[in-house]
Design an enzyme around this catalytic site. Sequence first.
Site, PDB file in Angstrom:
ATOM      1  N   GLU A 319       1.106  -1.173  -0.250  1.00 31.28           N
ATOM      2  CA  GLU A 319      -0.025   0.146   0.074  1.00 31.28           C
ATOM      3  C   GLU A 319       0.758   1.168   0.105  1.00 31.28           C
ATOM      4  O   GLU A 319       0.951   2.299   0.828  1.00 31.28           O
ATOM      5  CB  GLU A 319      -0.677   0.100   1.362  1.00 31.28           C
ATOM      6  N   CYS A 415     -10.291   0.949   8.029  1.00 30.38           N
ATOM      7  CA  CYS A 415      -9.896   2.275   8.511  1.00 30.38           C
ATOM      8  C   CYS A 415     -10.441   3.327   7.844  1.00 30.38           C
ATOM      9  O   CYS A 415     -10.392   4.287   8.207  1.00 30.38           O
ATOM     10  CB  CYS A 415      -8.227   2.035   8.365  1.00 30.38           C
TER      11      CYS A 415
HETATM   12  O1  FUB Z   1      -2.527  -0.569   9.409  1.00 24.79           O
HETATM   13  C1  FUB Z   1      -3.794   0.169   9.746  1.00 24.79           C
HETATM   14  C2  FUB Z   1      -4.339   0.530   8.474  1.00 24.79           C
HETATM   15  O2  FUB Z   1      -4.844  -0.401   7.742  1.00 24.79           O
HETATM   16  C3  FUB Z   1      -3.331   1.560   7.497  1.00 24.79           C
HETATM   17  O3  FUB Z   1      -3.330   2.896   7.857  1.00 24.79           O
HETATM   18  C4  FUB Z   1      -4.317   1.071   6.404  1.00 24.79           C
HETATM   19  O4  FUB Z   1      -3.343   1.430   5.414  1.00 24.79           O
HETATM   20  C5  FUB Z   1      -4.486  -0.244   6.330  1.00 24.79           C
HETATM   21  O5  FUB Z   1      -3.509  -1.277   6.097  1.00 24.79           O
HETATM   22 ZN    ZN Z   2      -7.651   3.259   5.253  1.00 26.13          ZN
END
Ligand code: FUB
Ligand code: ZN
Length: 636
Positions: A319, A415
């Site tokens: 990501e 999230c």
């Molecule tokens: O790891 C916590 C949250 O979940 C991250 O900020 C997002 O990218 C997702 O992976």
């Molecule tokens: Zn998110």
Amino acid sequence: MKTEITSAFIKRYRSVVRDVMLPFQWRVLNDEADITIARERKNDAGIPTEKSHALENFRIAAGRTEGEFYGMVFQDSDVYKWLEAAAYCLMQGDDPALKKKTEYVVDLIADAQEDDGYLDTFFTIKEPKHKYKRLVESHELYCAGHFMEAAVAYYEATGNQKVIETAKKLADHIYDCFGPEEGKIHGYDGHEEVEIGLLRMYHLIGEEKYLKLAEYFLLERGRHPGFFLDQVKKDDMTPVFPGMEYAPATYFQDHVPFVEAEAAAGHAVRQMYLCTAMADLAATTGNEEVKAACERLWKDITNRQMYITGGVGATVNGESFTFDYDLPNDTMYCETCAAVAMVFFSRQMLRMEDSADYADVMERSFYNCALAGMALDGEHFFYVNPLEVDPEKSDKDPGKSHVKPVRPSWLGCACCPPNLARLIASIDEYVYMVKGRDVYVNLYMASSMSDGVIRVIQETDYPYSGSIKLRVVNDGADARVALRIPGWCEKYTISAPYELKNGYAFVKCPNGETRITLDLEMKPERNYANAKVSEDAGLTAVSYGPLVYCLEGVDNGKYLHDLLLPSEEEIKTHREDDLPGGVVTLTADGIREDSPDGALYSRKKKTRTLQELKWVPYFSWGNRGENEMRVWVRES
Ligand code: FUB
Ligand code: ZN
């Protein structure tokens, strides 16, 4: 400073958050919503999709019920972000039903907190012997940071003492466990966030040790190579994310101290939260080295690694950011949280320096990538925000399974939805900024602000019109209003004399009333990416004011890659109130290419027929069923 939003566009979003999104999310967090939870990536069995269980985890940790922890290790943060969003809604007006829910949540969180201040339901319920022993993956401080942010907002909204006492107890506990002193843990969380929370606690309470601890986490990052791996090697807990400790240090922004970083790297949300906290630190302490690093990263991100929609994160792999000018449109990540964090970072940069560039990006990320994260109904959400989608490819190409063609109702890793809720609910805090006797208008939206001495009343139909009327009522000494001249605008007129600096037009407002009219010429524009962006070669993206536009299959048929916009063709605007949300659409006479025969390869040139092209604002795409979408269009 108090700001009230009157913009119909924003009010619609804010009532969707208050009346639909928060109640819906409440049902989800309580496992009462009848929904299917989607995996971000197909076949990723590690993503829990049975239920949210987030509030039940707290009830179990609080000893109110019995059961097992369920969900992502950072499931608690969904509740905290919901609480923070609810707090902003309560600031806007009484809502007894919402208030009751928030009071329940605050009591529940306090009950789930351990006597020494520790707070994290995963470790309390499931792995109590492993607290703070696996920071690479545990997200304990990430969750703590989200609670602190929620606590500050909720305290500001309601004056609730319990929430702030609980947050202080947690922050004090973290202070006792981490830091340079002997006997404390010399390290930091794998996911930045606690730094933002601690700084907000410091701004509210003025407690120096919270600033000191935030500074410690921020400045130490990148100076403890091997910390994450060493911790895991010494600990025997079953991993949450097996192998995460072997991820490249860039993933965690742990490869180099921030003050030496040249470019954004690694997991995009982590990088953006780090930048946000760093800019806050620099603005708060005046640390010039940190300020310079923030400026360097800002330039790298916005000049070389950001999408035209204001999204960041070029790959699903981690990501993450990749490298300069690498901006694929159909495999990228552009996570909603990362766009939300771009808005946070911009705001902190503005605190340091009044340059309209920062507000331009804030506007770009908000109106485009961030708002696209939510369906107009407030009950469906994108995690990934592509600039090009073909539903068949998303379905059948494993490399594109993260690129959803329609927003799911909820996500196993949830999230994004509550993150967007807290941004929309608090957007009033981003519109104006007061520095000395200058009132900056950073975002144009119908609204009014008052700092007790000066009042600004803004009337406009922005983002669909560039005509802005301001009435400034100044009860004090001479002041100025600084009007941002958006980067997208080439021609503008201001009805009063002004002085231009850093992209702002400063208009004098003596004691009494001053009326100002600002006319920003708003017309459809073609945008071209830098020649180094291979994916956008020969393509143009159409925008109108701050809004980026896209083609959708529902208006333009299949195979959007076969459509061409002739280079000189006029693009017309239309107000379409019957489309979801009521939007301005764009049309132009275009061309559709097709194959002259059914051959896969042929020596015959493609045929060309005329076809009208129709664009809708990017934020509104995907609200009329599953279909193709494309921002960058071929130009002939
Ligand atoms: O790891 C916590 C949250 O979940 C991250 O900020 C997002 O990218 C997702 O992976
Ligand atoms: Zn998110």
